[in-house]
Design a protein around this motif. Structure first.
Motif, PDB file in Angstrom:
ATOM      1  N   GLU A  37       0.841  -1.201   0.000  1.00  0.00           N
ATOM      2  CA  GLU A  37       0.000   0.000   0.000  1.00  0.00           C
ATOM      3  C   GLU A  37       0.876   1.250   0.000  1.00  0.00           C
ATOM      4  OE1 GLU A  37      -2.729   1.767   3.405  1.00  0.00           O
ATOM      5  OE2 GLU A  37      -3.556  -0.096   2.577  1.00  0.00           O
ATOM      6  N   ILE A  38       0.500   2.219  -0.828  1.00  0.00           N
ATOM      7  CA  ILE A  38       1.266   3.460  -0.947  1.00  0.00           C
ATOM      8  C   ILE A  38       0.771   4.464   0.089  1.00  0.00           C
ATOM      9  CG2 ILE A  38       1.883   5.375  -2.482  1.00  0.00           C
ATOM     10  CD1 ILE A  38       3.052   2.689  -3.349  1.00  0.00           C
ATOM     11  N   LEU A  39       1.720   5.128   0.733  1.00  0.00           N
ATOM     12  CA  LEU A  39       1.405   6.155   1.723  1.00  0.00           C
ATOM     13  C   LEU A  39       1.237   7.494   1.007  1.00  0.00           C
ATOM     14  CD1 LEU A  39       4.153   5.067   4.216  1.00  0.00           C
ATOM     15  CD2 LEU A  39       1.717   4.772   4.561  1.00  0.00           C
ATOM     16  N   GLY A  40       0.076   8.095   1.091  1.00  0.00           N
ATOM     17  CA  GLY A  40      -0.173   9.386   0.459  1.00  0.00           C
ATOM     18  C   GLY A  40      -0.502   9.259  -1.010  1.00  0.00           C
ATOM     19  N   GLN A  41      -0.799  10.402  -1.605  1.00  0.00           N
ATOM     20  CA  GLN A  41      -1.216  10.428  -2.999  1.00  0.00           C
ATOM     21  C   GLN A  41      -0.049  10.555  -3.971  1.00  0.00           C
ATOM     22  OE1 GLN A  41      -4.417  10.028  -4.043  1.00  0.00           O
ATOM     23  NE2 GLN A  41      -4.904   9.609  -1.909  1.00  0.00           N
ATOM     24  N   GLU A  42       0.978  11.315  -3.585  1.00  0.00           N
ATOM     25  CA  GLU A  42       2.100  11.536  -4.484  1.00  0.00           C
ATOM     26  C   GLU A  42       3.402  11.582  -3.691  1.00  0.00           C
ATOM     27  OE1 GLU A  42       2.131  16.315  -5.012  1.00  0.00           O
ATOM     28  OE2 GLU A  42       0.487  15.262  -6.001  1.00  0.00           O
ATOM     29  N   GLY A  50       4.228   8.743  -0.889  1.00  0.00           N
ATOM     30  CA  GLY A  50       4.428   8.241  -2.237  1.00  0.00           C
ATOM     31  C   GLY A  50       5.223   6.951  -2.303  1.00  0.00           C
ATOM     32  N   LEU A  51       5.521   6.370  -1.158  1.00  0.00           N
ATOM     33  CA  LEU A  51       6.241   5.102  -1.098  1.00  0.00           C
ATOM     34  C   LEU A  51       5.361   4.059  -0.418  1.00  0.00           C
ATOM     35  CD1 LEU A  51       9.668   6.449   0.201  1.00  0.00           C
ATOM     36  CD2 LEU A  51       9.108   5.835  -2.144  1.00  0.00           C
ATOM     37  N   SER A  52       5.661   2.809  -0.660  1.00  0.00           N
ATOM     38  CA  SER A  52       4.900   1.746  -0.003  1.00  0.00           C
ATOM     39  C   SER A  52       5.320   1.619   1.456  1.00  0.00           C
ATOM     40  CB  SER A  52       5.132   0.409  -0.725  1.00  0.00           C
ATOM     41  OG  SER A  52       6.463  -0.025  -0.527  1.00  0.00           O
ATOM     42  N   HIS A  53       4.461   0.959   2.235  1.00  0.00           N
ATOM     43  CA  HIS A  53       4.826   0.666   3.618  1.00  0.00           C
ATOM     44  C   HIS A  53       6.146  -0.114   3.646  1.00  0.00           C
ATOM     45  CE1 HIS A  53       0.515   1.416   4.618  1.00  0.00           C
ATOM     46  NE2 HIS A  53       1.056   1.880   5.729  1.00  0.00           N
TER      47      HIS A  53
END
Length: 78
Positions: A37-42, A50-53
């Motif tokens: 899952e990506i943290l944030g939108q960009e 913008g990076l995964s957990h």
């Protein structure tokens, strides 16, 4: 951190220990399905979004190991 006293040093060590415990508890509660899952939108380097957990977790671990290496060098030359 405040004034360089033994009491403040102990408080800092306790805060660091609590931070590590909180990180470990968060990792333990994070399901494997959340790792991609990506943290944030960009991507925003300052916010760490913008990076995964998975990538973020590895970044935190690498960051801590970097500082651990610095501490070892300081102790070696002290």
């Amino acid at each position: 951190v405040g004034e360089a006293t033994e009491g403040n040093w102990q408080k800092t060590l306790q805060a660091l220990d609590q931070s590590h415990q909180d990180f470990a508890a968060t990792l333990a509660s994070l399901g494997e399905e959340k790792l991609d899952e990506i943290l944030g939108q960009e991507r925003d380097k300052e916010l760490g979004t913008g990076l995964s957990h998975y990538v973020t977790i590895h970044g935190v671990i690498q960051h801590n190991l970097y500082h651990a290496g610095q501490i070892v060098l300081l102790k070696k030359f002290n």
